[in-house]
Design a protein around this motif. Structure first.
Motif, PDB file in Angstrom:
ATOM      1  N   SER A 105       0.937  -1.134  -0.123  1.00  0.00           N
ATOM      2  CA  SER A 105      -0.120   0.102   0.154  1.00  0.00           C
ATOM      3  C   SER A 105       0.942   1.259   0.031  1.00  0.00           C
ATOM      4  CB  SER A 105      -1.014  -0.045   1.222  1.00  0.00           C
ATOM      5  OG  SER A 105      -1.635   1.290   1.416  1.00  0.00           O
ATOM      6  N   PRO A 106       0.548   2.228  -0.754  1.00  0.00           N
ATOM      7  CA  PRO A 106       1.153   3.378  -0.781  1.00  0.00           C
ATOM      8  C   PRO A 106       0.954   4.356   0.449  1.00  0.00           C
ATOM      9  CG  PRO A 106      -0.510   3.529  -2.042  1.00  0.00           C
ATOM     10  CD  PRO A 106      -0.635   2.353  -1.845  1.00  0.00           C
ATOM     11  N   ASP A 107      -0.023   4.134   1.112  1.00  0.00           N
ATOM     12  CA  ASP A 107      -0.594   4.894   2.136  1.00  0.00           C
ATOM     13  C   ASP A 107       0.284   4.838   3.260  1.00  0.00           C
ATOM     14  OD1 ASP A 107      -2.388   5.612   0.223  1.00  0.00           O
ATOM     15  OD2 ASP A 107      -3.984   4.358   1.238  1.00  0.00           O
ATOM     16  N   HIS A 108       1.403   4.697   3.549  1.00  0.00           N
ATOM     17  CA  HIS A 108       2.325   4.747   4.725  1.00  0.00           C
ATOM     18  C   HIS A 108       2.798   6.006   4.913  1.00  0.00           C
ATOM     19  CE1 HIS A 108       4.711   3.318   1.225  1.00  0.00           C
ATOM     20  NE2 HIS A 108       5.721   4.050   1.653  1.00  0.00           N
ATOM     21  N   ALA A 109       3.630   6.040   5.970  1.00  0.00           N
ATOM     22  CA  ALA A 109       4.007   7.550   6.384  1.00  0.00           C
ATOM     23  C   ALA A 109       5.182   7.412   7.418  1.00  0.00           C
ATOM     24  CB  ALA A 109       2.802   8.428   6.988  1.00  0.00           C
ATOM     25  N   VAL A 110       5.962   8.316   7.379  1.00  0.00           N
ATOM     26  CA  VAL A 110       7.040   8.664   8.506  1.00  0.00           C
ATOM     27  C   VAL A 110       6.654   9.579   9.253  1.00  0.00           C
ATOM     28  CG1 VAL A 110       9.497   9.036   8.998  1.00  0.00           C
ATOM     29  CG2 VAL A 110       8.767   7.597   6.751  1.00  0.00           C
ATOM     30  N   MET A 111       6.627   9.680  10.491  1.00  0.00           N
ATOM     31  CA  MET A 111       5.946  10.579  11.514  1.00  0.00           C
ATOM     32  C   MET A 111       6.805  11.048  12.598  1.00  0.00           C
ATOM     33  SD  MET A 111       1.865   9.423  11.313  1.00  0.00           S
ATOM     34  CE  MET A 111       1.766   8.339  12.712  1.00  0.00           C
ATOM     35  N   VAL A 112       6.724  12.166  13.021  1.00  0.00           N
ATOM     36  CA  VAL A 112       7.646  12.703  13.992  1.00  0.00           C
ATOM     37  C   VAL A 112       6.828  13.675  14.793  1.00  0.00           C
ATOM     38  CG1 VAL A 112       9.505  14.089  14.786  1.00  0.00           C
ATOM     39  CG2 VAL A 112       9.948  12.078  13.146  1.00  0.00           C
ATOM     40  N   ALA A 113       6.766  13.966  16.317  1.00  0.00           N
ATOM     41  CA  ALA A 113       6.302  15.158  16.930  1.00  0.00           C
ATOM     42  C   ALA A 113       7.158  15.276  17.921  1.00  0.00           C
ATOM     43  CB  ALA A 113       4.892  14.511  17.594  1.00  0.00           C
ATOM     44  N   LEU A 114       6.890  16.829  18.389  1.00  0.00           N
ATOM     45  CA  LEU A 114       7.571  17.101  19.456  1.00  0.00           C
ATOM     46  C   LEU A 114       6.560  17.357  20.709  1.00  0.00           C
ATOM     47  CD1 LEU A 114      10.279  18.143  20.653  1.00  0.00           C
ATOM     48  CD2 LEU A 114       9.851  20.551  19.764  1.00  0.00           C
ATOM     49  N   VAL A 115       6.915  17.102  21.859  1.00  0.00           N
ATOM     50  CA  VAL A 115       5.919  17.067  23.223  1.00  0.00           C
ATOM     51  C   VAL A 115       6.678  17.972  24.116  1.00  0.00           C
ATOM     52  CG1 VAL A 115       4.887  16.122  25.076  1.00  0.00           C
ATOM     53  CG2 VAL A 115       5.266  14.852  22.505  1.00  0.00           C
ATOM     54  N   GLU A 116       5.942  19.153  24.660  1.00  0.00           N
ATOM     55  CA  GLU A 116       6.783  20.039  25.364  1.00  0.00           C
ATOM     56  C   GLU A 116       5.553  20.349  26.583  1.00  0.00           C
ATOM     57  OE1 GLU A 116       8.455  24.314  25.450  1.00  0.00           O
ATOM     58  OE2 GLU A 116       6.805  24.169  24.212  1.00  0.00           O
ATOM     59  N   HIS A 117       6.309  19.590  27.706  1.00  0.00           N
ATOM     60  CA  HIS A 117       5.399  19.685  29.024  1.00  0.00           C
ATOM     61  C   HIS A 117       3.962  18.828  28.873  1.00  0.00           C
ATOM     62  CE1 HIS A 117       8.323  21.944  31.319  1.00  0.00           C
ATOM     63  NE2 HIS A 117       8.242  22.991  30.195  1.00  0.00           N
ATOM     64  N   GLY A 118       3.990  17.901  28.071  1.00  0.00           N
ATOM     65  CA  GLY A 118       2.804  17.028  27.899  1.00  0.00           C
ATOM     66  C   GLY A 118       2.081  17.481  26.672  1.00  0.00           C
ATOM     67  N   ASP A 119       2.226  18.553  26.106  1.00  0.00           N
ATOM     68  CA  ASP A 119       1.391  19.017  25.053  1.00  0.00           C
ATOM     69  C   ASP A 119       2.036  18.824  23.567  1.00  0.00           C
ATOM     70  OD1 ASP A 119      -1.008  19.973  26.445  1.00  0.00           O
ATOM     71  OD2 ASP A 119       0.098  21.645  27.083  1.00  0.00           O
ATOM     72  N   VAL A 120       1.496  18.496  22.522  1.00  0.00           N
ATOM     73  CA  VAL A 120       2.072  18.139  21.254  1.00  0.00           C
ATOM     74  C   VAL A 120       2.237  19.585  20.647  1.00  0.00           C
ATOM     75  CG1 VAL A 120       2.207  16.983  18.898  1.00  0.00           C
ATOM     76  CG2 VAL A 120       0.575  16.067  21.018  1.00  0.00           C
ATOM     77  N   VAL A 121       3.441  20.264  20.389  1.00  0.00           N
ATOM     78  CA  VAL A 121       3.604  21.506  19.787  1.00  0.00           C
ATOM     79  C   VAL A 121       4.054  21.414  18.269  1.00  0.00           C
ATOM     80  CG1 VAL A 121       3.962  22.386  22.090  1.00  0.00           C
ATOM     81  CG2 VAL A 121       6.062  21.355  20.784  1.00  0.00           C
ATOM     82  N   ALA A 122       4.400  20.438  17.922  1.00  0.00           N
ATOM     83  CA  ALA A 122       4.999  20.461  16.499  1.00  0.00           C
ATOM     84  C   ALA A 122       4.702  18.877  15.756  1.00  0.00           C
ATOM     85  CB  ALA A 122       6.156  20.989  16.296  1.00  0.00           C
ATOM     86  N   GLY A 123       4.315  18.642  14.761  1.00  0.00           N
ATOM     87  CA  GLY A 123       4.174  17.310  14.054  1.00  0.00           C
ATOM     88  C   GLY A 123       4.601  17.503  12.773  1.00  0.00           C
TER      89      GLY A 123
END
Length: 272
Positions: A105-123
């Motif tokens: 399937s072509p619908d795969h992804a590479v994913m990253v997020a940054l969490v700051e004090h428990g909240d997601v602040v970038a993705g």
């Protein structure tokens, strides 16, 4: 937002790692490249190599910030604890939709997020087979290949909503509630509602909602901030915003507040 974050550098890293470790193996996996990680759960050489490269690159960009990777947590569960204690932490899904990747399937992804004090602040969500990269930073909007997303409002009528329900982890009791919700033909139910595909679908307006039961941070942190910055919501069933360090079941992602409440009202028997 921490002043140490270089959004463009992380974007370049995610795309480069996909080009090196993921794309060359797409529809080209060899014998011994795929292993069972658990019940109905696969891991490939692409998952492991991509996670190692991402961890190395993210550490180089922001020294001292821990990296919580899906494959690392599989063998060292205690790593997950840093999301509740560290002031900053990276979350990495090196290959979202591994089973689909194995099946071509072509619908795969590479994913990253940054969490700051428990909240997601970038993705970051990069879909290499589609040539698409979604990026969001708290307070700065969401972007697809550098163009800002402007998500149109979702339909107001429940019957007109387009969405999905991930059924893989639903208990028989929860499945009964979902089956009785009256979802229409434009609502997909299935095992393979991969976050790296579905969160962007909601963010751009192709889908209006998606319901998940299992909420591992690597599956949901990157997409949660992208949907939020596009005008949508990612909330627990009690209405609280998604926080990756909180262990709980049930997550409803929707195009906007009204759509969230419209779908939630059809699931009254699900515990909050």
């Amino acid at each position: 937002m921490t002043s140490r974050l270089d959004v463009d550098a992380v974007t370049a890293l995610v795309e480069r790692v996909a080009a090196v470790a993921v794309t060359p193996r797409f529809r080209a996996l060899q014998a011994g490249d795929v292993h069972d990680k658990g019940v109905d759960d696969l891991v490939t050489i692409a998952d492991r190599e991509a996670e190692a490269l991402l961890a190395e690159g993210l550490t180089r960009l922001m020294p001292g910030v821990p990296v919580v990777g899906e494959e690392d947590v599989a063998t060292h569960p205690e790593v997950l604890d840093v999301l509740a204690t560290a002031p900053l932490a990276w979350v990495v899904d090196p290959l979202d939709g591994t089973r689909g990747f194995v099946e071509g399937s072509p619908d795969h992804a590479v994913m990253v997020a940054l969490v700051e004090h428990g909240d997601v602040v970038a993705g970051w969500i990069h879909q290499p087979a589609h040539g698409l990269t979604f990026v969001a930073e708290r307070g700065s909007g969401a972007f697809r290949n550098g163009e800002r997303l402007h998500r149109p409002p979702a339909p107001t009528a429940f019957e007109a909503l387009s969405g999905g329900v991930a059924t893989r982890y639903l208990s028989p009791q929860v499945r009964t509630v979902v089956d009785g919700a009256g979802f229409g033909p434009d609502v997909v139910r299935g095992l393979g509602l991969w976050s790296g595909w579905w969160y962007p679908q909601v963010a751009v307006g192709d889908r209006d909602f998606v319901l998940y039961w299992n909420t591992w941070p690597w599956d949901h942190a990157p997409g949660a901030v992208i949907v939020r910055e596009a005008g949508g919501v990612s909330r627990r069933l009690d209405g609280t915003d998604y926080r990756p360090g909180v262990v709980a079941s049930g997550l409803l992602v929707a195009a906007d507040d009204a759509a969230w409440h419209t779908v939630r009202a059809r699931l009254p028997l699900l515990a909050e």
